[in-house]
Design an enzyme around this catalytic site. Structure first.
Site, short mmCIF file in Angstrom:
data_model
loop_
_atom_site.label_atom_id
_atom_site.label_comp_id
_atom_site.label_asym_id
_atom_site.label_seq_id
_atom_site.Cartn_x
_atom_site.Cartn_y
_atom_site.Cartn_z
N GLY A 118 0.84 -1.20 0.00
CA GLY A 118 0.00 0.00 0.00
C GLY A 118 0.87 1.24 0.00
N GLN A 150 2.73 9.89 2.09
CA GLN A 150 4.11 9.37 2.04
C GLN A 150 4.91 9.92 0.88
OE1 GLN A 150 2.50 5.17 2.42
NE2 GLN A 150 4.43 4.93 3.50
N CYS A 161 6.48 -0.43 7.26
CA CYS A 161 6.04 0.77 6.57
C CYS A 161 7.18 1.26 5.68
CB CYS A 161 5.66 1.85 7.58
SG CYS A 161 5.08 3.39 6.83
N LEU A 162 6.85 1.64 4.47
CA LEU A 162 7.87 2.15 3.54
C LEU A 162 8.49 3.44 4.08
CD1 LEU A 162 6.00 1.51 0.17
CD2 LEU A 162 7.94 0.21 1.10
N HIS A 192 -3.89 1.02 8.10
CA HIS A 192 -2.53 1.58 8.12
C HIS A 192 -2.45 2.79 7.19
CE1 HIS A 192 2.04 0.93 7.96
NE2 HIS A 192 1.83 1.70 6.89
N GLU A 193 -3.00 2.65 5.98
CA GLU A 193 -2.93 3.76 5.01
C GLU A 193 -3.81 4.93 5.46
OE1 GLU A 193 -0.59 3.34 3.16
OE2 GLU A 193 -0.47 1.16 3.05
N HIS A 228 -2.00 7.10 7.80
CA HIS A 228 -1.08 8.04 7.14
C HIS A 228 -1.81 9.34 6.78
CE1 HIS A 228 2.70 5.91 6.65
NE2 HIS A 228 2.13 4.87 6.08
O1 GNR Z 1 4.26 -2.65 2.30
C1 GNR Z 1 3.71 -2.57 3.40
N1 GNR Z 1 3.48 -3.70 4.12
C2 GNR Z 1 2.69 -3.74 5.26
C3 GNR Z 1 2.75 -4.87 6.05
C4 GNR Z 1 1.98 -4.96 7.18
C5 GNR Z 1 1.12 -3.94 7.52
C6 GNR Z 1 1.06 -2.80 6.75
C7 GNR Z 1 1.83 -2.70 5.61
S1 GNR Z 1 1.72 -1.27 4.63
C8 GNR Z 1 3.33 -1.24 3.92
C9 GNR Z 1 3.42 -0.15 2.88
C10 GNR Z 1 3.24 1.18 3.55
O2 GNR Z 1 4.05 1.70 4.27
N2 GNR Z 1 2.10 1.78 3.37
O3 GNR Z 1 1.83 2.95 3.98
NI NI Z 2 3.06 3.00 5.76
#
Ligand code: GNR
Ligand code: NI
Length: 168
Positions: free
Chosen positions: A46, A51, A91-92, A133-134, A137
């Site tokens: 995601g 980001q 998270c990236l 999670h997104e 952000h």
């Molecule tokens: O690539 C991603 N893997 C992930 C793994 C477990 C829970 C959430 C994520 S999201 C993350 C990509 C990202 O940072 N999205 O904001």
């Molecule tokens: Ni993230």
């Protein structure tokens, strides 16, 4: 198409609260396409506009095994949430760190796509985790905010240190 630069914790721009999308135009669709390219290349499941330093309520995701089910959520809302689930999250914007986070297990979501069409759907498993999670952000929130101050500060200093080394 273009790869976009991903901001890293503790960059203060990651704390920006995103504004609703009001125009579903070609500029928006170009951003969506560049976000998909950036997410697949990373690789990630995601990516939120926050980001890539664009502070609008837009996220892209693909939680499929084949990496062939791109999904774009605009102005997403969680209508219902139930259950609890703990998942190891990464998270990236926090590269190299993985920690358990507790979230709702099932959610009902309403969102728009890049053409301004509305949809309602249910999500669970990794799809539900990713959407929550997104959406965090878009509120300027990161998964490290759910950890203890000690853990978060350790992650912060390690990332600051490795960013400084990259600059040299
Ligand atoms: O690539 C991603 N893997 C992930 C793994 C477990 C829970 C959430 C994520 S999201 C993350 C990509 C990202 O940072 N999205 O904001
Ligand atoms: Ni993230």
């Amino acid at each position: 198409m273009a790869l976009l630069n991903i901001l890293h914790f503790p960059d203060p721009r990651l704390r920006t609260v995103a504004k609703a999308v009001t125009e579903f135009d070609d500029e928006l669709r170009l951003l969506v396409s560049n976000m998909f390219e950036t997410m697949y290349e990373a690789p990630g499941i995601g990516l939120a506009a926050t980001q890539v330093d664009r502070h609008i309520r837009l996220l892209v995701m693909d939680v499929s095994e084949g990496r062939n089910q791109p999904r774009c959520l605009i102005n997403p809302e969680i209508l219902e949430a139930d259950g609890e689930e703990e998942t190891d999250e990464g998270c990236l914007s926090v590269p190299g760190f993985y920690e358990k986070v507790r979230r709702a297990e099932h959610i009902k979501v309403r969102s728009y796509n890049e053409n301004g069409e509305v949809a309602e759907f249910d999500a669970d498993g990794i799809e539900a985790v990713c959407i929550q999670h997104e959406m965090d952000h878009l509120e300027g929130k990161l998964f490290v905010d759910y950890l203890s101050n000690l853990k978060r500060n350790r992650i912060r200093s390690k990332l600051v240190k490795s960013l400084k080394q990259q600059a040299n």
